[in-house]
Design a protein around this motif. Structure first.
Motif, PDB file in Angstrom:
ATOM      1  N   SER A   1       0.864  -1.099  -0.147  1.00 49.20           N
ATOM      2  CA  SER A   1      -0.009  -0.160   0.009  1.00 49.20           C
ATOM      3  C   SER A   1       0.856   1.311   0.147  1.00 49.20           C
ATOM      4  O   SER A   1       1.866   1.141   0.498  1.00 49.20           O
TER       5      SER A   1
ATOM      6  N   SER B   1      -1.392  -8.267  -3.422  1.00 54.74           N
ATOM      7  CA  SER B   1      -2.440  -7.320  -3.245  1.00 54.74           C
ATOM      8  C   SER B   1      -1.812  -5.952  -3.262  1.00 54.74           C
ATOM      9  O   SER B   1      -1.203  -5.597  -2.297  1.00 54.74           O
TER      10      SER B   1
ATOM     11  N   LYS C   1      -3.081  -1.725  -2.993  1.00 55.65           N
ATOM     12  CA  LYS C   1      -3.958  -0.901  -2.581  1.00 55.65           C
ATOM     13  C   LYS C   1      -3.475   0.563  -2.380  1.00 55.65           C
ATOM     14  O   LYS C   1      -2.219   0.706  -1.973  1.00 55.65           O
TER      15      LYS C   1
ATOM     16  N   GLY D   1      -7.217   0.790   3.161  1.00 59.78           N
ATOM     17  CA  GLY D   1      -7.853  -0.066   2.269  1.00 59.78           C
ATOM     18  C   GLY D   1      -7.333  -1.474   2.205  1.00 59.78           C
ATOM     19  O   GLY D   1      -8.062  -2.263   1.918  1.00 59.78           O
ATOM     20  N   ALA D   2      -5.814  -1.609   2.043  1.00 61.16           N
ATOM     21  CA  ALA D   2      -5.173  -2.908   2.219  1.00 61.16           C
ATOM     22  C   ALA D   2      -5.960  -3.803   3.395  1.00 61.16           C
ATOM     23  O   ALA D   2      -6.025  -4.850   3.105  1.00 61.16           O
TER      24      ALA D   2
END
Length: 275
Positions: A241, A262, A264, A269-270
């Motif tokens: 992130s 992933s 973000k 948000g992560a």
């Protein structure tokens, strides 16, 4: 009695006087560290250290030289490792060595003045004192440097740990918040430290937040990529992130792929996405 032994006895009897005269002569207003302390315990310890110095130094006139310096080593180490002296600028400490050396030269002169038979020995005795002080000061500086380097290394390691903290969250998740400049040295430590901490804490998901990092060079970006690969190999999933546009450009230029990570815009948000 041998003339060297007479001088040894004379100086030994003057040891307490030497210590008191030396302490009174200290320029306490223009000194820092141990010499400027007003703490009674520190002052008492300082005087004892000085007195012990005299007990050792007087033996230069009655001991074989190799044994003399060997026996002096423990005193040198104790001063080099002493916290009060470590917090004192080394030029002040060396200045006081020279002050004490002058005390000895003056007392030797006093001795030969009252013992006319030994007047021709004054230069020889002065040279013995100067040589002894030169070697003791050199050894002290060497040991002081070693201890200072060890202390600095320990402080740097602590700073590195604090700059790359793995913070346990919940459900075997953890956060690695990175702030400030990351050079290659810090990046290397971060790789080793993070792997060790994740394994130790049983982490299975690590959030790496880069929002506090402004610039990352190509080598550091590669180190972060290697960290994610290494974490994956030990079963730790990673989320990124806070990647700035400049950092994103660097990773693209390097051809680094974060397809399995992933990503973000924000840490919040992560965390919300990977509950």
């Amino acid at each position: 009695m041998h003339r060297n032994e007479e001088l040894h006895s004379f100086l030994l009897n003057k040891a307490k006087v030497l210590t008191e005269q030396w302490y009174e002569s200290l320029d306490k207003q223009n000194s820092t560290g141990v010499y400027a302390s007003t703490n009674p315990e520190v002052i008492q310890t300082l005087k004892r250290q000085n007195y012990d110095f005299h007990l050792h130094l007087c033996k230069i006139f009655v001991e074989e030289e190799t044994k003399f310096f060997h026996d002096f080593q423990n005193w040198i180490l104790s001063i080099a490792q002493d916290e009060q002296h470590l917090n004192t600028p080394i030029h002040f400490i060396i200045r006081e060595f020279f002050t004490v050396r002058e005390q000895y030269i003056q007392f030797i002169h006093e001795f030969v003045t009252t013992h006319e038979l030994y007047k021709n020995n004054e230069i020889t005795w002065n040279n013995m004192i100067i040589k002894a002080f030169d070697k003791v000061v050199l050894r002290f500086v060497e040991e002081h440097q070693k201890v200072s380097e060890q202390k600095l290394k320990a402080q740097q390691e602590m700073i590195q740990e604090l700059s790359s903290p793995v913070i346990a969250l919940d459900n075997n998740r953890a956060l690695l918040p990175l702030v400030g400049d990351i050079d290659t040295g810090r990046a290397k430590f971060m790789l080793e430290h993070t792997l060790e901490q994740c394994s130790k804490l049983g982490i299975n998901h690590l959030f790496i937040d880069l929002s506090g990092v402004v610039i990352i060079d190509t080598m550091v970006a590669d180190q972060i990529f290697q960290l994610i690969k290494a974490l994956t190999l030990i079963g730790v999933k990673c989320s990124l992130s806070g990647i700035r546009p400049e950092i994103a450009q660097t990773t693209v230029n390097l051809g680094l792929s974060f397809n399995n990570v992933s990503i973000k815009p924000t840490l919040a948000g992560a965390l919300a996405f990977n509950r």
